[in-house]
Write an enzyme that holds these catalytic residues in place. Sequence first.
Site, PDB file in Angstrom:
ATOM      1  N   ASP A 107      -3.698   0.750  11.241  1.00  0.00           N
ATOM      2  CA  ASP A 107      -5.090   0.457  11.594  1.00  0.00           C
ATOM      3  C   ASP A 107      -5.097  -0.155  12.995  1.00  0.00           C
ATOM      4  O   ASP A 107      -5.110   0.565  13.992  1.00  0.00           O
ATOM      5  CB  ASP A 107      -5.643  -0.469  10.512  1.00  0.00           C
ATOM      6  CG  ASP A 107      -7.065  -0.897  10.727  1.00  0.00           C
ATOM      7  OD1 ASP A 107      -7.849  -0.127  11.284  1.00  0.00           O
ATOM      8  OD2 ASP A 107      -7.407  -2.025  10.324  1.00  0.00           O
ATOM      9  N   PHE A 135     -13.148   1.857   6.372  1.00  0.00           N
ATOM     10  CA  PHE A 135     -12.226   1.429   5.316  1.00  0.00           C
ATOM     11  C   PHE A 135     -12.021   2.545   4.294  1.00  0.00           C
ATOM     12  O   PHE A 135     -12.971   3.210   3.885  1.00  0.00           O
ATOM     13  CB  PHE A 135     -12.805   0.179   4.628  1.00  0.00           C
ATOM     14  CG  PHE A 135     -11.777  -0.593   3.874  1.00  0.00           C
ATOM     15  CD1 PHE A 135     -10.855  -1.383   4.549  1.00  0.00           C
ATOM     16  CD2 PHE A 135     -11.712  -0.525   2.496  1.00  0.00           C
ATOM     17  CE1 PHE A 135      -9.892  -2.098   3.857  1.00  0.00           C
ATOM     18  CE2 PHE A 135     -10.756  -1.242   1.787  1.00  0.00           C
ATOM     19  CZ  PHE A 135      -9.848  -2.030   2.473  1.00  0.00           C
ATOM     20  N   LYS A 138      -5.712   5.152  12.232  1.00  0.00           N
ATOM     21  CA  LYS A 138      -7.096   5.021  12.708  1.00  0.00           C
ATOM     22  C   LYS A 138      -7.029   4.794  14.216  1.00  0.00           C
ATOM     23  O   LYS A 138      -7.049   3.648  14.673  1.00  0.00           O
ATOM     24  CB  LYS A 138      -7.762   3.809  12.047  1.00  0.00           C
ATOM     25  CG  LYS A 138      -8.045   3.926  10.561  1.00  0.00           C
ATOM     26  CD  LYS A 138      -8.756   2.639  10.087  1.00  0.00           C
ATOM     27  CE  LYS A 138      -8.933   2.569   8.611  1.00  0.00           C
ATOM     28  NZ  LYS A 138      -9.316   1.206   8.154  1.00  0.00           N
ATOM     29  N   ARG A 169      -6.099   1.412  -6.188  1.00  0.00           N
ATOM     30  CA  ARG A 169      -4.815   2.008  -5.773  1.00  0.00           C
ATOM     31  C   ARG A 169      -4.484   3.257  -6.596  1.00  0.00           C
ATOM     32  O   ARG A 169      -3.755   4.127  -6.150  1.00  0.00           O
ATOM     33  CB  ARG A 169      -3.667   1.007  -5.980  1.00  0.00           C
ATOM     34  CG  ARG A 169      -3.704  -0.181  -5.061  1.00  0.00           C
ATOM     35  CD  ARG A 169      -2.348  -0.866  -5.076  1.00  0.00           C
ATOM     36  NE  ARG A 169      -2.397  -2.248  -4.640  1.00  0.00           N
ATOM     37  CZ  ARG A 169      -2.310  -2.655  -3.398  1.00  0.00           C
ATOM     38  NH1 ARG A 169      -2.214  -1.780  -2.420  1.00  0.00           N
ATOM     39  NH2 ARG A 169      -2.331  -3.941  -3.098  1.00  0.00           N
ATOM     40  N   GLY A 189       0.772  -1.248   0.000  1.00  0.00           N
ATOM     41  CA  GLY A 189       0.000   0.000   0.000  1.00  0.00           C
ATOM     42  C   GLY A 189       0.796   1.286   0.000  1.00  0.00           C
ATOM     43  O   GLY A 189       0.322   2.306  -0.497  1.00  0.00           O
ATOM     44  N   ASP A 210      -5.771  -0.211  -1.336  1.00  0.00           N
ATOM     45  CA  ASP A 210      -6.627  -1.011  -2.220  1.00  0.00           C
ATOM     46  C   ASP A 210      -7.783  -1.659  -1.474  1.00  0.00           C
ATOM     47  O   ASP A 210      -7.795  -1.766  -0.246  1.00  0.00           O
ATOM     48  CB  ASP A 210      -5.808  -2.134  -2.874  1.00  0.00           C
ATOM     49  CG  ASP A 210      -5.483  -3.240  -1.875  1.00  0.00           C
ATOM     50  OD1 ASP A 210      -4.991  -2.918  -0.778  1.00  0.00           O
ATOM     51  OD2 ASP A 210      -5.743  -4.417  -2.180  1.00  0.00           O
ATOM     52  N   ASP A 212       1.432   3.239   4.698  1.00  0.00           N
ATOM     53  CA  ASP A 212       0.287   3.984   4.197  1.00  0.00           C
ATOM     54  C   ASP A 212      -0.712   4.277   5.316  1.00  0.00           C
ATOM     55  O   ASP A 212      -1.190   5.392   5.469  1.00  0.00           O
ATOM     56  CB  ASP A 212      -0.398   3.246   3.030  1.00  0.00           C
ATOM     57  CG  ASP A 212      -0.701   1.789   3.347  1.00  0.00           C
ATOM     58  OD1 ASP A 212      -0.331   1.312   4.448  1.00  0.00           O
ATOM     59  OD2 ASP A 212      -1.297   1.113   2.491  1.00  0.00           O
TER      60      ASP A 212
HETATM   61  P1  IMP Z   1      -2.843  -3.063  10.786  1.00  0.00           P
HETATM   62  O1  IMP Z   1      -1.889  -4.200  10.958  1.00  0.00           O
HETATM   63  O2  IMP Z   1      -4.222  -3.413  11.258  1.00  0.00           O
HETATM   64  O3  IMP Z   1      -2.343  -1.766  11.400  1.00  0.00           O
HETATM   65  O4  IMP Z   1      -3.037  -2.850   9.243  1.00  0.00           O
HETATM   66  C1  IMP Z   1      -2.072  -2.280   8.439  1.00  0.00           C
HETATM   67  C2  IMP Z   1      -2.263  -2.648   6.984  1.00  0.00           C
HETATM   68  O5  IMP Z   1      -3.606  -3.022   6.676  1.00  0.00           O
HETATM   69  C3  IMP Z   1      -1.967  -1.450   6.113  1.00  0.00           C
HETATM   70  O6  IMP Z   1      -0.640  -1.477   5.703  1.00  0.00           O
HETATM   71  C4  IMP Z   1      -2.909  -1.634   4.947  1.00  0.00           C
HETATM   72  O7  IMP Z   1      -2.279  -2.386   3.952  1.00  0.00           O
HETATM   73  C5  IMP Z   1      -4.060  -2.420   5.483  1.00  0.00           C
HETATM   74  N1  IMP Z   1      -5.189  -1.540   5.799  1.00  0.00           N
HETATM   75  C6  IMP Z   1      -5.604  -1.132   7.019  1.00  0.00           C
HETATM   76  N2  IMP Z   1      -6.677  -0.338   6.940  1.00  0.00           N
HETATM   77  C7  IMP Z   1      -6.935  -0.195   5.615  1.00  0.00           C
HETATM   78  C8  IMP Z   1      -7.929   0.541   4.888  1.00  0.00           C
HETATM   79  O8  IMP Z   1      -8.800   1.249   5.444  1.00  0.00           O
HETATM   80  N3  IMP Z   1      -7.855   0.439   3.538  1.00  0.00           N
HETATM   81  C9  IMP Z   1      -6.922  -0.309   2.898  1.00  0.00           C
HETATM   82  N4  IMP Z   1      -5.991  -1.015   3.536  1.00  0.00           N
HETATM   83  C10 IMP Z   1      -5.993  -0.958   4.881  1.00  0.00           C
END
Ligand code: IMP
Length: 181
Positions: free
Chosen positions: A106, A156, A134, A169, A48, A163, A103
């Site tokens: 979350d 999201f 987030k 993207r 991403g 993506d 990027d």
């Molecule tokens: P985490 O491990 O939950 O912090 O997620 C991180 C990864 O999940 C990011 O690098 C993104 O690739 C993907 N991701 C998290 N939230 C979103 C979103 O809202 N849209 C798209 N990809 C996301």
Amino acid sequence: MNEIALNGKTFEEIISKEQIEELVQGLSDQINADYKDKKPIVIAVLDGAFIFAADLIRKFEFDHQFRFVKLSSYEGMESTGTIKYRLDLELDVQNEDILIIEDIVDTGITLNQYTQHLASKNPKSIQICSLLTKPKALKHKDLEVKYCGKEIDDLFVIGYGLDWDFKARHLPAIYQLKKEL
Ligand code: IMP
């Protein structure tokens, strides 16, 4: 309100192309100031972050190495909770300053695991730059995102490298899933 449809869902624009440019400029100003006397290894997280990283590093004014790592924890719109795939590039980071470019943070699971993995290799420092976070979704509250472009709601988002099932993207702005009434 600028809206688009994807896979039967509606997304509304929350960050325009111009606003993204301002966020990238602000982040690069901070990073240029902090790293002016350092030579970090800059690591962008695939997939991403590829567009964000390409824009950000072209504003860097300090000496650095640039590398990619591939990490993924998402399936469709959900975090699976574990990193499924890692392309670690056999990085030697001992005694190096590391700047990770992501990027979006979350739940924080991906970068929490990855920073622990890097920390075990004894770098001098590890900092994170993420275009978006987030905060309401963050499970690892102690994960510090030193350079954060913008905090967004726990919904999201797609566009500017982000993506949904490998689509969207290419969109120059960032769009958020519209809440169904
Ligand atoms: P985490 O491990 O939950 O912090 O997620 C991180 C990864 O999940 C990011 O690098 C993104 O690739 C993907 N991701 C998290 N939230 C979103 C979103 O809202 N849209 C798209 N990809 C996301």
